[in-house]
Design a protein around this motif. Structure first.
Motif, PDB file in Angstrom:
ATOM      1  N   VAL A 137      21.629  38.453  32.497  1.00  0.00           N
ATOM      2  CA  VAL A 137      20.249  38.719  32.914  1.00  0.00           C
ATOM      3  C   VAL A 137      19.884  37.856  34.120  1.00  0.00           C
ATOM      4  CG1 VAL A 137      17.828  38.497  32.233  1.00  0.00           C
ATOM      5  CG2 VAL A 137      19.481  39.474  30.636  1.00  0.00           C
ATOM      6  N   PHE A 138      20.294  36.573  34.092  1.00  0.00           N
ATOM      7  CA  PHE A 138      20.005  35.666  35.210  1.00  0.00           C
ATOM      8  C   PHE A 138      20.734  36.113  36.473  1.00  0.00           C
ATOM      9  CE2 PHE A 138      20.815  31.654  37.575  1.00  0.00           C
ATOM     10  CZ  PHE A 138      19.489  31.351  37.872  1.00  0.00           C
ATOM     11  N   MET A 139      21.986  36.555  36.333  1.00  0.00           N
ATOM     12  CA  MET A 139      22.733  37.057  37.490  1.00  0.00           C
ATOM     13  C   MET A 139      22.079  38.309  38.067  1.00  0.00           C
ATOM     14  SD  MET A 139      26.671  36.469  36.192  1.00  0.00           S
ATOM     15  CE  MET A 139      27.352  37.334  37.604  1.00  0.00           C
ATOM     16  N   TRP A 140      21.594  39.173  37.189  1.00  0.00           N
ATOM     17  CA  TRP A 140      20.886  40.377  37.647  1.00  0.00           C
ATOM     18  C   TRP A 140      19.621  39.996  38.407  1.00  0.00           C
ATOM     19  CZ3 TRP A 140      21.551  45.290  38.508  1.00  0.00           C
ATOM     20  CH2 TRP A 140      20.441  46.129  38.634  1.00  0.00           C
ATOM     21  N   PHE A 141      18.907  38.998  37.902  1.00  0.00           N
ATOM     22  CA  PHE A 141      17.713  38.515  38.580  1.00  0.00           C
ATOM     23  C   PHE A 141      18.047  37.989  39.974  1.00  0.00           C
ATOM     24  CE2 PHE A 141      15.171  34.708  39.605  1.00  0.00           C
ATOM     25  CZ  PHE A 141      13.931  35.300  39.785  1.00  0.00           C
ATOM     26  N   LEU A 142      19.111  37.190  40.077  1.00  0.00           N
ATOM     27  CA  LEU A 142      19.521  36.652  41.379  1.00  0.00           C
ATOM     28  C   LEU A 142      19.953  37.775  42.326  1.00  0.00           C
ATOM     29  CD1 LEU A 142      21.558  33.449  40.396  1.00  0.00           C
ATOM     30  CD2 LEU A 142      19.195  33.598  41.210  1.00  0.00           C
ATOM     31  N   LEU A 143      20.614  38.806  41.773  1.00  0.00           N
ATOM     32  CA  LEU A 143      21.036  39.936  42.598  1.00  0.00           C
ATOM     33  C   LEU A 143      19.827  40.673  43.165  1.00  0.00           C
ATOM     34  CD1 LEU A 143      23.498  41.592  43.570  1.00  0.00           C
ATOM     35  CD2 LEU A 143      23.227  43.004  41.520  1.00  0.00           C
ATOM     36  N   MET A 144      18.790  40.857  42.348  1.00  0.00           N
ATOM     37  CA  MET A 144      17.580  41.516  42.810  1.00  0.00           C
ATOM     38  C   MET A 144      16.861  40.681  43.865  1.00  0.00           C
ATOM     39  SD  MET A 144      17.601  44.392  41.349  1.00  0.00           S
ATOM     40  CE  MET A 144      15.977  44.982  41.776  1.00  0.00           C
ATOM     41  N   VAL A 145      16.895  39.344  43.696  1.00  0.00           N
ATOM     42  CA  VAL A 145      16.312  38.455  44.702  1.00  0.00           C
ATOM     43  C   VAL A 145      17.065  38.600  46.023  1.00  0.00           C
ATOM     44  CG1 VAL A 145      15.959  36.034  45.361  1.00  0.00           C
ATOM     45  CG2 VAL A 145      15.400  36.799  43.039  1.00  0.00           C
ATOM     46  N   LEU A 146      18.406  38.639  45.946  1.00  0.00           N
ATOM     47  CA  LEU A 146      19.229  38.798  47.146  1.00  0.00           C
ATOM     48  C   LEU A 146      18.929  40.111  47.856  1.00  0.00           C
ATOM     49  CD1 LEU A 146      21.575  37.896  48.987  1.00  0.00           C
ATOM     50  CD2 LEU A 146      23.142  38.989  47.348  1.00  0.00           C
ATOM     51  N   PHE A 147      18.857  41.213  47.105  1.00  0.00           N
ATOM     52  CA  PHE A 147      18.547  42.512  47.699  1.00  0.00           C
ATOM     53  C   PHE A 147      17.156  42.522  48.321  1.00  0.00           C
ATOM     54  CE2 PHE A 147      21.662  44.932  44.735  1.00  0.00           C
ATOM     55  CZ  PHE A 147      22.699  44.607  45.598  1.00  0.00           C
ATOM     56  N   SER A 148      16.215  41.818  47.686  1.00  0.00           N
ATOM     57  CA  SER A 148      14.863  41.756  48.229  1.00  0.00           C
ATOM     58  C   SER A 148      14.855  41.088  49.598  1.00  0.00           C
ATOM     59  CB  SER A 148      13.951  40.987  47.267  1.00  0.00           C
ATOM     60  OG  SER A 148      13.818  41.666  46.036  1.00  0.00           O
ATOM     61  N   HIS A 149      15.647  40.012  49.735  1.00  0.00           N
ATOM     62  CA  HIS A 149      15.702  39.309  51.023  1.00  0.00           C
ATOM     63  C   HIS A 149      16.469  40.111  52.077  1.00  0.00           C
ATOM     64  CE1 HIS A 149      13.776  35.476  50.069  1.00  0.00           C
ATOM     65  NE2 HIS A 149      14.342  35.554  48.882  1.00  0.00           N
ATOM     66  N   ILE A 150      17.436  40.912  51.625  1.00  0.00           N
ATOM     67  CA  ILE A 150      18.214  41.715  52.579  1.00  0.00           C
ATOM     68  C   ILE A 150      17.404  42.903  53.096  1.00  0.00           C
ATOM     69  CG2 ILE A 150      20.227  43.220  52.834  1.00  0.00           C
ATOM     70  CD1 ILE A 150      21.729  41.387  50.930  1.00  0.00           C
ATOM     71  N   PHE A 151      16.770  43.628  52.174  1.00  0.00           N
ATOM     72  CA  PHE A 151      16.085  44.862  52.563  1.00  0.00           C
ATOM     73  C   PHE A 151      14.619  44.644  52.954  1.00  0.00           C
ATOM     74  CE2 PHE A 151      19.571  46.371  49.796  1.00  0.00           C
ATOM     75  CZ  PHE A 151      20.192  47.217  50.690  1.00  0.00           C
TER      76      PHE A 151
END
Length: 266
Positions: free
Chosen positions: A199-213
């Motif tokens: 769940v924490f990794m998924w959260f970090l992935l969503m944060v990363l995508f937010s900063h990219i897009f």
């Protein structure tokens, strides 16, 4: 391919009876313990509510889902108890039943039977707790309106919402079920820890995508930016993705438990 090697009705029935004879007392004591825990939780909730406001369903419904999830964690997470030691694992894998039949029996008792029986047990334990509550005098005695067996289910959600909740709970149970096969010792703790890490990794992935897009989006570093798209008046694209993910996870996790157990057999 000979289907008899994977599933035989007569062999499955014999193994089902064998499991009940072997673990029947464990299942019985587990449900007695569950009732006692639920009674204590309900009694504590009602008695502490005596110093606040009316009880109604404000506490009944959330506690249902909280205790249901907690019970599933323990029930599904302790599946395949014979795999915890090497000697018991050998004896268990040598039993005259296929891997599929062993998985079905464990899923039947640890997930399906638990969820089905939990509903009347939860309702009955509340009635018992309220009966004990009525034996004492309280500064603000609470009159609880009659609560039905399915009163934890409130509102008028859509069929998709109902299915999403049911299958998401089954998916969570399937994750713990697979963890019980994958981890040899401390399976419950390790499965919960693994779930938290994912769940924490998924959260970090969503944060990363937010900063990219959405690099220009304002807010804190860990803010998640999601562009909302309506599929219809009541359903957003993000909702649909969450529903599909939650509902379909068990289609992967249950086969994972099967093949991991099959690997141990080899």
């Amino acid at each position: 391919m000979n289907l008899q090697n994977h599933f035989s009705a007569s062999r499955f029935y014999k193994y089902l009876k064998y499991d009940l004879v072997l673990n029947g007392k464990t299942y019985l004591f587990a449900f007695i313990g569950l009732i006692l825990v639920l009674v204590l939780i309900h009694f504590f909730t009602i008695s502490t509510a005596s110093y606040r406001v009316n009880f109604k369903n404000n506490y009944y419904n959330p506690i249902f889902f909280f205790t249901l999830i907690g019970g599933i964690v323990i029930s599904a997470g302790t599946s395949f108890p014979s795999l915890r030691t090497s000697q018991k694992s050998i004896n268990y894998l040598l039993l005259p039943a296929s891997i599929l039949e062993k998985v079905i029996v464990q899923a039947l008792f640890r997930i399906i039977a638990f969820i089905i029986l939990f509903i009347p047990l939860y309702w009955m334990s509340f009635k018992i707790a309220y009966g004990f509550y009525g034996l004492f005098e309280w500064q603000n005695f609470i009159e609880v309106a009659p609560i039905g067996l399915f009163d934890f289910y409130r509102g008028t959600p859509s069929l998709l919402d109902v299915l999403a909740i049911i299958f998401s709970i089954i998916s969570l149970a399937s994750f713990l079920f697979a963890g019980a096969v994958y981890f040899k010792k401390h399976a419950v703790f390790k499965s919960v820890l693994a779930f938290g890490i994912l769940v924490f990794m998924w959260f970090l992935l969503m944060v990363l995508f937010s900063h990219i897009f959405y690099p220009d989006s304002s807010g804190d570093f860990f803010d998640i930016k999601i562009q909302e798209y309506k599929i219809n008046e009541e359903l957003h694209a993000s909702q649909l993705f969450t529903y599909i993910f939650g509902m379909a996870s068990s289609l992967f996790l249950l086969p994972l438990a099967y093949f991991k157990l099959k690997e141990k057999e080899v």
